[in-house]
Motif scaffolding. Structure first.
Motif, short mmCIF file in Angstrom:
data_model
loop_
_atom_site.label_atom_id
_atom_site.label_comp_id
_atom_site.label_asym_id
_atom_site.label_seq_id
_atom_site.Cartn_x
_atom_site.Cartn_y
_atom_site.Cartn_z
N LYS A 137 0.83 -1.21 0.00
CA LYS A 137 0.00 0.00 0.00
C LYS A 137 0.86 1.26 0.00
O LYS A 137 0.57 2.23 -0.68
CB LYS A 137 -0.90 0.04 1.23
N LYS A 138 1.93 1.24 0.81
CA LYS A 138 2.79 2.41 0.93
C LYS A 138 3.48 2.79 -0.37
O LYS A 138 3.74 3.96 -0.62
CB LYS A 138 3.84 2.18 2.02
N ILE A 139 3.81 1.81 -1.20
CA ILE A 139 4.52 2.11 -2.44
C ILE A 139 3.64 1.97 -3.68
O ILE A 139 4.13 2.04 -4.80
CB ILE A 139 5.80 1.26 -2.58
N ALA A 140 2.34 1.83 -3.50
CA ALA A 140 1.42 1.67 -4.63
C ALA A 140 1.44 2.86 -5.58
O ALA A 140 1.28 2.69 -6.79
CB ALA A 140 0.01 1.41 -4.12
N ASP A 141 1.64 4.05 -5.07
CA ASP A 141 1.61 5.25 -5.91
C ASP A 141 2.86 5.41 -6.78
O ASP A 141 2.90 6.26 -7.66
CB ASP A 141 1.45 6.49 -5.04
N ARG A 142 3.86 4.59 -6.60
CA ARG A 142 5.11 4.70 -7.35
C ARG A 142 5.09 3.94 -8.68
O ARG A 142 6.04 4.00 -9.43
CB ARG A 142 6.28 4.23 -6.49
N ALA A 143 4.08 3.19 -8.95
CA ALA A 143 3.93 2.44 -10.22
C ALA A 143 5.10 1.49 -10.48
O ALA A 143 5.58 1.37 -11.59
CB ALA A 143 3.73 3.40 -11.39
N TYR A 144 5.58 0.85 -9.43
CA TYR A 144 6.62 -0.15 -9.57
C TYR A 144 5.98 -1.50 -9.91
O TYR A 144 4.87 -1.79 -9.47
CB TYR A 144 7.40 -0.34 -8.27
N ASN A 145 6.71 -2.31 -10.64
CA ASN A 145 6.31 -3.69 -10.88
C ASN A 145 6.95 -4.51 -9.76
O ASN A 145 8.11 -4.90 -9.85
CB ASN A 145 6.78 -4.15 -12.26
N ILE A 146 6.21 -4.76 -8.70
CA ILE A 146 6.75 -5.45 -7.52
C ILE A 146 6.82 -6.94 -7.79
O ILE A 146 5.82 -7.58 -8.11
CB ILE A 146 5.88 -5.17 -6.28
N GLU A 147 8.02 -7.48 -7.66
CA GLU A 147 8.23 -8.91 -7.87
C GLU A 147 8.02 -9.70 -6.59
O GLU A 147 7.41 -10.76 -6.60
CB GLU A 147 9.65 -9.16 -8.39
N TYR A 148 8.57 -9.17 -5.49
CA TYR A 148 8.59 -9.96 -4.26
C TYR A 148 8.80 -9.04 -3.07
O TYR A 148 9.57 -8.08 -3.15
CB TYR A 148 9.75 -10.97 -4.36
N VAL A 149 8.12 -9.33 -1.97
CA VAL A 149 8.30 -8.59 -0.73
C VAL A 149 8.68 -9.61 0.34
O VAL A 149 7.96 -10.58 0.57
CB VAL A 149 7.01 -7.84 -0.31
#
Length: 69
Positions: free
Chosen positions: A35-47
């Motif tokens: 949620k915190k980084i949703a506005d950055r439009a990153y393609n998140i692979e893994y947390v």
């Protein structure tokens, strides 16, 4: 809790291992971090949560920096 996020900078490109970047961020859960980084439009692979010896190892890296959001 501290999490390490593996991501690509563009949502429109196919993920390539050589282009994968990382950042560290504090959060309550994986969902909270996303949620915190949703506005950055990153393609998140893994947390991945970072604790114990793994955290100590990461802190030794000169590029270790926790993102404050």
């Amino acid at each position: 809790m501290l999490f390490k996020v593996f991501y690509q900078e563009s949502l429109h490109q196919v993920p390539v291992r050589e282009n994968t970047k990382t950042l560290f961020i504090n959060g309550e859960s994986e969902r909270d971090v996303r949620k915190k980084i949703a506005d950055r439009a990153y393609n998140i692979e893994y947390v991945k949560p970072v604790t114990g010896a793994y955290l100590e190892y990461e802190k030794q890296n000169e590029h270790f920096k926790v993102l404050e959001i």
